[in-house]
Structures are given as C-alpha cells and as structure tokens.
Design a protein around this motif. Structure first.
Motif, short mmCIF file in Angstrom:
data_model
loop_
_atom_site.label_atom_id
_atom_site.label_comp_id
_atom_site.label_asym_id
_atom_site.label_seq_id
_atom_site.Cartn_x
_atom_site.Cartn_y
_atom_site.Cartn_z
N LYS A 65 0.84 -1.20 0.00
CA LYS A 65 0.00 0.00 0.00
C LYS A 65 0.89 1.26 0.00
CE LYS A 65 -4.05 1.40 2.60
NZ LYS A 65 -4.84 1.03 3.78
N LYS A 67 3.95 1.39 -1.11
CA LYS A 67 4.62 1.47 -2.41
C LYS A 67 3.69 2.10 -3.46
CE LYS A 67 7.58 -2.56 -1.73
NZ LYS A 67 7.70 -3.99 -2.02
N THR A 68 2.42 1.73 -3.36
CA THR A 68 1.43 2.28 -4.29
C THR A 68 1.31 3.79 -4.07
OG1 THR A 68 0.26 0.20 -4.16
CG2 THR A 68 -0.93 2.04 -5.14
N LYS A 71 4.10 5.53 -5.70
CA LYS A 71 3.89 5.62 -7.16
C LYS A 71 2.94 6.77 -7.49
CE LYS A 71 4.65 1.12 -9.22
NZ LYS A 71 4.06 0.00 -9.94
N LEU A 72 1.91 6.89 -6.68
CA LEU A 72 0.93 7.95 -6.92
C LEU A 72 1.57 9.32 -6.73
CD1 LEU A 72 -2.15 6.41 -5.11
CD2 LEU A 72 -1.87 6.72 -7.55
N LYS A 168 -1.28 18.48 -1.09
CA LYS A 168 -2.63 18.16 -0.61
C LYS A 168 -3.10 16.80 -1.14
CE LYS A 168 -6.84 19.17 0.92
NZ LYS A 168 -7.15 19.25 2.32
N ILE A 169 -2.79 16.53 -2.41
CA ILE A 169 -3.23 15.28 -3.03
C ILE A 169 -2.66 14.07 -2.30
CG2 ILE A 169 -3.05 13.87 -5.14
CD1 ILE A 169 -3.05 16.53 -6.70
N ASP A 172 -3.18 13.35 2.51
CA ASP A 172 -4.19 12.49 3.14
C ASP A 172 -3.80 11.03 3.03
OD1 ASP A 172 -5.62 14.67 3.71
OD2 ASP A 172 -7.00 14.49 2.02
N TYR A 173 -3.22 10.71 1.88
CA TYR A 173 -2.87 9.31 1.64
C TYR A 173 -1.86 8.81 2.68
CZ TYR A 173 -3.09 5.34 -1.44
OH TYR A 173 -3.35 4.11 -1.97
N SER A 176 -3.11 8.65 6.78
CA SER A 176 -3.81 7.50 7.35
C SER A 176 -2.83 6.41 7.79
CB SER A 176 -4.80 6.94 6.34
OG SER A 176 -4.11 6.57 5.20
N TYR A 177 -1.71 6.27 7.04
CA TYR A 177 -0.72 5.25 7.44
C TYR A 177 -0.09 5.62 8.77
CZ TYR A 177 -1.07 4.11 2.55
OH TYR A 177 -1.55 3.79 1.31
N LYS A 180 -2.35 4.87 11.60
CA LYS A 180 -2.39 3.43 11.90
C LYS A 180 -1.14 2.99 12.65
CE LYS A 180 -5.32 2.21 8.07
NZ LYS A 180 -5.28 1.86 6.67
#
Lengths: 214, 192
Positions: A65, A67-68, A71-72, A168-169, A172-173, A176-177, A180
C-alpha cells in the motif's frame, strides 16, 4: 443481424480468446447493428468476472500500500495538470483594480479546497461579481487580481499554490498510514506495560517466597 | 473511517473522480485481495504481481474519467482492468506483445469497455455468489474447465491452446463457447 453469431463471438471476447478476424466482425456488429445484444455482453462480462472468486484468496504484503502511495506521488504533476484542466475557464466581469489586499494564507486555503472538492470549486466561482464595469476578460480564479498578494508577481504566488496543491493530493494518503502506525505503537506500549507489571508482581512473590524459605 | 466503510463501491469511485486520495485507499483496502489473487494466478511471480497491483491503482487514479458512472459496475470493471494488465505484462515478458506501452495503448487495450447495458455490481454482493459460481464451475467437464483456465488465466489464444492440446483451433473455439454457455446456464439455474 445474426444475433446467434454475435453471442458466440461475445463468449470468446469476454474470455480474451478471440482472433483478429472475429474481433473485427464483432466490432463491426457493435458499431453497425442497432440490435446488438448489449445485454448479453453485459451478462457474460459479469459472469467471467466471477471466475477469480473460485481461487483461494491471497493477501498482498501490507507494505504494498505504501509502495502504491509512492507511485501515486510520482505522478502528482500529471494529476495536477488534470486538475488544472478541470478548472472551468470563466468570464470575470469586474474592475481590474485591486479591491483590497488578501492575505496569502487565505488564498492558499481557498484554492486548496477548490481543488479537493469539485462542488466547492464551483461555489468559489459563484462569488465572482457580475457587474459589467470594464471590457470582458477571460480569467481563471487564480489569475484574478483579487488573488494578487500585495502586488507580488502572480506567477510566484501560483507556484506556491501549485506546490500546496500537489502536497494536498498526497498528504491524506500518507496521513492515514501514520495514524495506523501510531495506533499500533500505542497498543504495543500498553502490552509492554502489562507485561512489566506482571513480571514485577511475579518477582515480588518470588522474593517473599524465598524470604520465608530462607 | 467508519463512515467511509459504509460507502458503496460506486460512491467510492465518485470520490476518486474528485481526486479524494482517502477514497482510493478505501478502494484499495476493499479490492486489493481479490485483484491480487487474480493477478498472482496469472503471472505467478510475487514481485511482478505486486508491481501490477500497484500499477492497477495508478491507472484507476489517472483514468478514473474513463469509468462509466452511468452504469457503475465497479466490480467487473476492476476485475477486467486487473486481468487485462496482468495478461499484458505476461505477454510482454513472453515476447507476444512488442507494441510500446503508451497512454493510448493503455486506454485502448488495458482499460475495460463494459457493455452500456451492464448493471451496477459491488464486491459485497458478488461475494455472495462465490458458492454458486464454484458449483457451476464444478459441473463443467475437466476439458471445458481446462480450456477456460488456459484462456482466462493463461492468456492463451485459440491457436496456442490448440497447439498445447494438439487439437484443431475450431475445436478449441467450440469448447470455449460450450463451456461458458454451460457455465451461464448452470449459474442461472442455481439462481432460481
């Protein structure tokens, strides 16, 4: 059209096992035949998509997740360009004279929100005055003189805004990590405390027992 | 997070269309296992499968505008997308595809084109059909199951299957058509 032939080709297409000749005739049917069995195509597409359910489920590693997300982050410029393209060009009918100075932070917030949520972006647009006082000029919200910060070059301000938008993009991503991870850390600390307490009590009992034996 | 868990797949896709990264994460949490399972079955190698899975989510993020929100068949779209991508990687490794992987190629060959008459399908609803599809698949002959597997999971075309099984290509074609037709029939009967 020969519906039966179409259906037989549909079966091969959804399985991904259709040769070039058949693919072309199916394409022609799709384009030219108003009675093409679209409903049948939909049913077979859905049917074939059920096949993975028959496989034993495998979970990807949890770090995939992250790693993804990385990439984003790397394609942020492309996404930014798409966001820019989505911003509607609008007609602003207002004097070119700066009305009042606007602090930089406020501008950043407004533009950020505008990009994150389409609805609010439109709301921002509605704030534009409609009185015709000067010749009509095509401008974007960011280009508006209202958003000029104390006479600074608009391009400079925009570059700051751009950076903020990109962040900003992805922010948030990643957020959350971190949340957690913190939660997991807290849980771990709680466990350690309980273990320490249990160990302490055990040692205490051991000392008392040894004392009496001695 | 509790709120986002209650969102339907279609609602999540809508949020992704507004570049809501949390929605993409939510979609990942929901779909990564089933997509990874499918991809791993196709490419077998773990690292390649992981790479493909993350590429699939990048494609979703980049090309969410190509998803049909009128029909909102999220499940089938994602499964087809993952399958197309995995088969493409497999074919490139095997030298079957040499065409450059461009944006146009991705739009044309990788991103699925669902029937405009498809209906909204969600993962939680589809999971309820697991036993039915297993039962329907179990009713096929071994030969039928094998050709379907070679085609769907193996990415083989009819000539390749014909070569492997040493049977005429026409036979492969008819076996596949009968197999999928029977599968549909058995599933429909099971649904009654």
């Amino acid at each position: 059209m020969d519906n039966k032939k179409g259906i037989e080709l549909i079966k091969l297409e959804v399985l991904g096992c259709i040769n070039e000749k058949d693919r072309e005739s199916l394409l022609k049917m799709k384009e030219a035949d108003e009675n093409f069995p679209w409903k049948v195509l939909a049913e077979y597409q859905n049917l074939i998509a059920l096949l993975p359910l028959t496989l034993p489920l495998i979970y990807p590693d949890s770090d995939l997740k992250d790693k993804t997300a990385t990439k984003l982050y790397k394609i942020r410029d492309e996404i930014k360009a798409k966001l820019d393209a989505k911003k509607p060009k609008e007609v602003i009918n207002e004097p070119l004279i700066e009305e009042k100075p606007v602090v930089k932070e406020t501008v950043l917030e407004e533009v950020e929100e505008g990009v994150q949520f389409k609805g609010e972006e439109q709301h921002l647009d509605e704030k534009v005055p409609t009185l015709i006082q000067t010749p009509v000029q095509e401008k974007t919200v960011a280009d508006s003189p209202k958003y000029n910060v104390e006479g600074k070059d608009t391009a400079t301000v925009k570059s700051v805004l751009d950076r903020e938008l990109i962040e900003k993009i992805t922010r948030d991503y990643f957020k959350s990590y971190i949340e957690k991870e913190l939660e997991a850390l807290k849980q771990g600390m709680k466990k350690n405390r309980l273990l320490s307490l249990a160990f302490f009590l055990f040692t205490l009992v051991l000392i008392v027992v040894l004392y009496f034996i001695g | 997070m509790a709120e986002s868990n209650t969102l339907t797949d279609a609602e999540i896709m809508l949020k992704i269309a507004g570049y809501d990264s949390k929605a993409l994460e939510q979609l990942y949490d929901r779909y990564a296992p089933i997509l990874y399972t499918l991809i791993k079955k196709i490419v077998t190698d773990k690292e390649t499968a992981e790479e493909i899975l993350s590429d699939v989510f990048v494609i979703i993020w980049r090309h969410i505008d190509l998803f049909d929100f009128k029909t909102s068949n999220v499940y089938t779209w994602l499964i087809m997308l993952a399958r197309n991508k995995a088969i493409d990687v497999l074919n490139r490794k095997g030298g079957k595809v040499t065409q450059d992987y461009t944006d146009e190629y991705e739009k044309e060959k990788i991103i699925p084109k669902l029937s405009p008459e498809t209906e909204a399908t969600e993962l939680n609803k589809v999971l309820e059909k697991k036993e039915k599809i297993e039962g329907a698949l179990g009713s096929l002959t071994d030969a039928q199951k094998y050709v379907m597997e070679l085609s769907y999971f193996g990415g083989m075309n009819e000539a390749e299957i014909a070569g492997k099984l040493k049977i005429p290509a026409m036979t492969v074609k008819s076996k596949l058509q009968v197999a999928i037709g029977n599968l549909m029939q058995k599933l429909s009967e099971g649904g009654k």
